[in-house]
Motif scaffolding. Structure first.
Motif, mmCIF file in Angstrom:
data_model
loop_
_atom_site.group_PDB
_atom_site.id
_atom_site.type_symbol
_atom_site.label_atom_id
_atom_site.label_comp_id
_atom_site.label_asym_id
_atom_site.label_seq_id
_atom_site.Cartn_x
_atom_site.Cartn_y
_atom_site.Cartn_z
ATOM 1 N N ALA A 52 0.848 -1.207 0.000
ATOM 2 C CA ALA A 52 0.000 0.000 0.000
ATOM 3 C C ALA A 52 0.876 1.248 0.000
ATOM 4 C CB ALA A 52 -0.936 -0.012 1.209
ATOM 5 N N CYS A 53 1.975 1.206 0.764
ATOM 6 C CA CYS A 53 2.929 2.325 0.761
ATOM 7 C C CYS A 53 3.496 2.513 -0.649
ATOM 8 C CB CYS A 53 4.092 2.037 1.706
ATOM 9 S SG CYS A 53 3.731 2.351 3.436
ATOM 10 N N ARG A 54 3.879 1.405 -1.262
ATOM 11 C CA ARG A 54 4.496 1.486 -2.586
ATOM 12 C C ARG A 54 3.578 2.195 -3.588
ATOM 13 N NH1 ARG A 54 8.131 -2.085 -4.638
ATOM 14 N NH2 ARG A 54 7.489 -3.696 -3.169
ATOM 15 N N SER A 102 1.054 4.264 -2.823
ATOM 16 C CA SER A 102 0.436 5.540 -2.432
ATOM 17 C C SER A 102 1.410 6.617 -1.970
ATOM 18 C CB SER A 102 -0.572 5.288 -1.297
ATOM 19 O OG SER A 102 0.111 4.881 -0.119
ATOM 20 N N CYS A 103 2.629 6.232 -1.581
ATOM 21 C CA CYS A 103 3.484 7.217 -0.919
ATOM 22 C C CYS A 103 4.656 7.651 -1.800
ATOM 23 C CB CYS A 103 4.009 6.636 0.395
ATOM 24 S SG CYS A 103 5.110 7.793 1.249
ATOM 25 N N PRO A 104 4.792 8.948 -2.053
ATOM 26 C CA PRO A 104 5.901 9.416 -2.896
ATOM 27 C C PRO A 104 7.275 9.233 -2.235
ATOM 28 C CG PRO A 104 4.596 11.270 -2.060
ATOM 29 C CD PRO A 104 3.880 10.021 -1.650
ATOM 30 N N TYR A 105 7.286 8.886 -0.945
ATOM 31 C CA TYR A 105 8.563 8.726 -0.243
ATOM 32 C C TYR A 105 8.992 7.260 -0.174
ATOM 33 C CZ TYR A 105 7.593 13.494 1.135
ATOM 34 O OH TYR A 105 7.308 14.844 1.108
ATOM 35 N N PHE A 106 8.246 6.378 -0.831
ATOM 36 C CA PHE A 106 8.525 4.946 -0.692
ATOM 37 C C PHE A 106 9.958 4.592 -1.117
ATOM 38 C CE2 PHE A 106 8.729 0.575 -2.137
ATOM 39 C CZ PHE A 106 8.198 -0.093 -1.048
ATOM 40 N N GLY A 107 10.441 5.212 -2.184
ATOM 41 C CA GLY A 107 11.782 4.890 -2.682
ATOM 42 C C GLY A 107 12.861 5.174 -1.649
ATOM 43 N N PHE A 108 12.602 6.107 -0.756
ATOM 44 C CA PHE A 108 13.551 6.437 0.303
ATOM 45 C C PHE A 108 13.329 5.547 1.524
ATOM 46 C CE2 PHE A 108 14.202 9.325 4.094
ATOM 47 C CZ PHE A 108 15.576 9.150 4.134
ATOM 48 N N CYS A 109 12.066 5.314 1.842
ATOM 49 C CA CYS A 109 11.685 4.688 3.109
ATOM 50 C C CYS A 109 11.578 3.166 3.010
ATOM 51 C CB CYS A 109 10.346 5.290 3.554
ATOM 52 S SG CYS A 109 9.487 4.368 4.809
ATOM 53 N N GLY A 110 11.009 2.679 1.933
ATOM 54 C CA GLY A 110 10.798 1.242 1.795
ATOM 55 C C GLY A 110 9.607 0.721 2.588
ATOM 56 N N GLY A 111 8.912 1.607 3.276
ATOM 57 C CA GLY A 111 7.662 1.204 3.942
ATOM 58 C C GLY A 111 7.844 0.326 5.166
ATOM 59 N N GLY A 112 8.973 0.462 5.865
ATOM 60 C CA GLY A 112 9.231 -0.401 7.031
ATOM 61 C C GLY A 112 8.432 -0.001 8.259
ATOM 62 N N THR A 133 -0.717 2.722 6.406
ATOM 63 C CA THR A 133 0.482 3.298 5.786
ATOM 64 C C THR A 133 1.077 4.370 6.711
ATOM 65 O OG1 THR A 133 -0.901 4.771 4.470
ATOM 66 C CG2 THR A 133 -0.167 2.730 3.414
ATOM 67 N N GLU A 134 0.705 5.635 6.489
ATOM 68 C CA GLU A 134 1.424 6.710 7.175
ATOM 69 C C GLU A 134 1.220 6.718 8.688
ATOM 70 O OE1 GLU A 134 1.424 10.262 4.454
ATOM 71 O OE2 GLU A 134 1.565 11.249 6.415
ATOM 72 N N THR A 135 2.315 6.905 9.398
ATOM 73 C CA THR A 135 2.263 7.051 10.866
ATOM 74 C C THR A 135 2.960 8.357 11.245
ATOM 75 O OG1 THR A 135 4.362 5.907 11.088
ATOM 76 C CG2 THR A 135 2.378 4.545 11.265
ATOM 77 N N HIS A 182 5.382 8.388 13.171
ATOM 78 C CA HIS A 182 6.805 8.053 13.114
ATOM 79 C C HIS A 182 7.361 8.267 11.710
ATOM 80 C CE1 HIS A 182 10.612 6.080 13.453
ATOM 81 N NE2 HIS A 182 10.274 5.271 12.465
ATOM 82 N N CYS A 183 6.659 7.792 10.696
ATOM 83 C CA CYS A 183 7.247 7.961 9.356
ATOM 84 C C CYS A 183 7.182 9.425 8.921
ATOM 85 C CB CYS A 183 6.677 6.988 8.331
ATOM 86 S SG CYS A 183 4.978 7.216 7.846
ATOM 87 N N ARG A 184 6.207 10.170 9.429
ATOM 88 C CA ARG A 184 6.215 11.621 9.124
ATOM 89 C C ARG A 184 7.450 12.266 9.759
ATOM 90 N NH1 ARG A 184 0.595 11.323 11.024
ATOM 91 N NH2 ARG A 184 -0.499 10.569 9.195
ATOM 92 N N LYS A 202 11.040 10.024 8.414
ATOM 93 C CA LYS A 202 11.308 9.730 7.002
ATOM 94 C C LYS A 202 10.928 10.944 6.152
ATOM 95 C CE LYS A 202 12.646 5.501 7.557
ATOM 96 N NZ LYS A 202 13.934 4.961 7.206
ATOM 97 N N ILE A 203 9.615 11.280 6.192
ATOM 98 C CA ILE A 203 9.115 12.320 5.290
ATOM 99 C C ILE A 203 9.766 13.663 5.617
ATOM 100 C CG2 ILE A 203 7.030 13.598 4.622
ATOM 101 C CD1 ILE A 203 5.467 10.949 5.069
ATOM 102 N N ARG A 204 9.719 14.036 6.910
ATOM 103 C CA ARG A 204 10.261 15.369 7.259
ATOM 104 C C ARG A 204 11.786 15.366 7.299
ATOM 105 N NH1 ARG A 204 5.037 15.532 10.818
ATOM 106 N NH2 ARG A 204 3.709 15.927 9.013
HETATM 107 S S1 SF4 Z 1 6.994 7.277 4.610
HETATM 108 FE FE1 SF4 Z 1 5.331 6.172 5.695
HETATM 109 S S2 SF4 Z 1 3.675 6.009 4.191
HETATM 110 FE FE2 SF4 Z 1 5.593 6.510 3.080
HETATM 111 S S3 SF4 Z 1 6.511 4.536 2.451
HETATM 112 FE FE3 SF4 Z 1 7.374 5.084 4.447
HETATM 113 S S4 SF4 Z 1 6.042 4.059 5.946
HETATM 114 FE FE4 SF4 Z 1 4.924 4.134 4.033
#
Ligand code: SF4
Length: 368
Positions: free
Chosen positions: A311-313, A315-325, A340-342, A344-346, A349-351
């Motif tokens: 689902a992360c793969r 829907s999320c533009p940051y997946f290539g960096f994060c891998g959805g762990g 998907t988004e938590t 923690h990942c905001r 990872k994202i920020r």
């Molecule tokens: S940043 Fe969050 S929503 Fe995006 S791929 Fe990583 S875990 Fe999934």
């Protein structure tokens, strides 16, 4: 990246559940009791690990509780079954480190990572079992490492990423003398139910400020910033798709009693009516390599988590960096594994990526 690999790159071992501290943000449920790992558990793990270590770099990370609370004799006995190729790491609160422990680290070629959250006033959550500040004891332990010229890493938890905190933390770590710094924005997980929701701009600003501090004196390997820069370089080179491993590292955590929890050490010791005790097996009855071979099929929550990764793969533009762990963060924040988004990942990872980009935008050369 799809599915989970059958062979990990490291395994986390819990020599005891006990911790001599009682930090306010700790996720561990049994840290007041001393449940020790028998040597038979280490022997069973080593039977799988030694062949892996013979063909690729492999680490055992001794984690707790506080692993040094198990004592040198117990830790040494647990290390005996592992072959010479296995690298040993320890994640410690540093309060028990003295000359004898430093000699132990040298004799066992053990790499040390200490948990310290910055200067004294940022360590208010770190207290002894009687509620006294642990900071002086942490600093004494670090001083012992330095006396013995032992290189070490630092791991800092940040519970308030307010302006100024990143510079303060980085400058502190320069003085501390660590070689590597990992930074965790406090997470809501395990028995720690404090919120980890922050103003997005503040968290982005924290990471941007950390990059700026590091660029002024890049003497420490800054774990999160180096990940981000590697990803940004790969995007510019057009090979970002090659950066993530082909499969998720299962990161097995072997609890004191031999039970194995994959992907998230933070789930060990918890139970849920839907997912049971989260374990995928026990090394005292099934070899570790056999547990990992079909953990995704046999463990309900792991299958659900892999659905979340997909689902992360999509829907999320940051997946290539994060891998959805981050299985434990999903569970403890969302109550399920296929979200998907938590927060923690905001935060982490994202920020983080946004902060590195913000720093780059603010420091473009004129005309670039
Ligand atoms: S940043 Fe969050 S929503 Fe995006 S791929 Fe990583 S875990 Fe999934």
């Amino acid at each position: 990246m799809r599915g989970m690999a059958a062979v990990p790159s490291y395994v986390v071992m819990q020599p005891t559940t006990l911790c001599n501290l009682d930090c306010a943000y700790c996720y561990l449920p049994f840290r007041a009791t001393d449940r020790r790992m028998p040597v038979a558990v280490a022997e069973a793990v080593a039977a799988s690990v030694n062949p892996w270590a013979a063909s690729a770099r492999f680490s055992v990370v001794w984690h707790g509780g506080e692993p040094l609370a198990a004592g040198r004799e117990q830790l040494a006995a647990l290390m005996v079954p592992f072959g010479p190729e296995v690298e040993h790491h320890v994640q410690t609160n540093a309060t028990l480190i003295d000359d004898a422990w430093c000699e132990f680290f040298v004799a066992h070629r053990m790499r040390v990572s200490v948990s310290v959250d910055g200067p004294r006033e940022r360590n208010g959550d770190r207290v002894t079992r009687s509620g006294r500040p642990a900071y002086d004891r942490i600093v004494r332990g670090v001083a012992a490492l330095r006396r013995h010229d032992l290189p070490f890493s630092a791991l800092a938890v940040v519970n308030d990423p307010a302006p100024g905190r990143a510079t303060e933390l980085y400058d502190y770590c320069l003085d501390l003398g660590c070689e590597v710094l990992g930074v965790n924005i406090e997470e809501t997980e395990g028995v720690n139910t404090r919120t980890n929701a922050h103003d997005p701009a503040v968290v982005t600003g924290f990471w941007a400020e950390l990059v700026a501090a590091w660029r002024r004196q890049p003497r420490i390997h800054l774990r999160e910033v180096e990940w981000s820069l590697r990803y940004a370089a790969a995007v510019l080179d057009g090979n970002a798709d090659d950066l993530l491993p082909r499969h998720l590292d299962p990161i097995p955590t072997v609890a004191y009693d031999g039970s194995v929890v994959v992907l998230s050490p933070e789930l060990a010791g918890f139970t849920d009516p839907r997912y049971g005790d989260f374990s995928s097996g026990n090394v005292l009855t099934t070899p570790l390599h056999a547990i990992l071979a079909d953990a995704a099929e046999r463990t309900t929550w792991v299958g659900e988590f892999l659905t979340g990764v997909e689902a992360c793969r999509s829907s999320c533009p940051y997946f290539g960096f994060c891998g959805g762990g981050h299985a434990a963060n999903r569970y403890f924040e969302l109550g399920r594994f296929d979200g998907t988004e938590t927060e923690h990942c905001r935060n982490s990872k994202i920020r983080l990526l946004e902060g590195v980009l913000e720093h780059a935008r603010n420091h473009q050369s004129p005309g670039a």
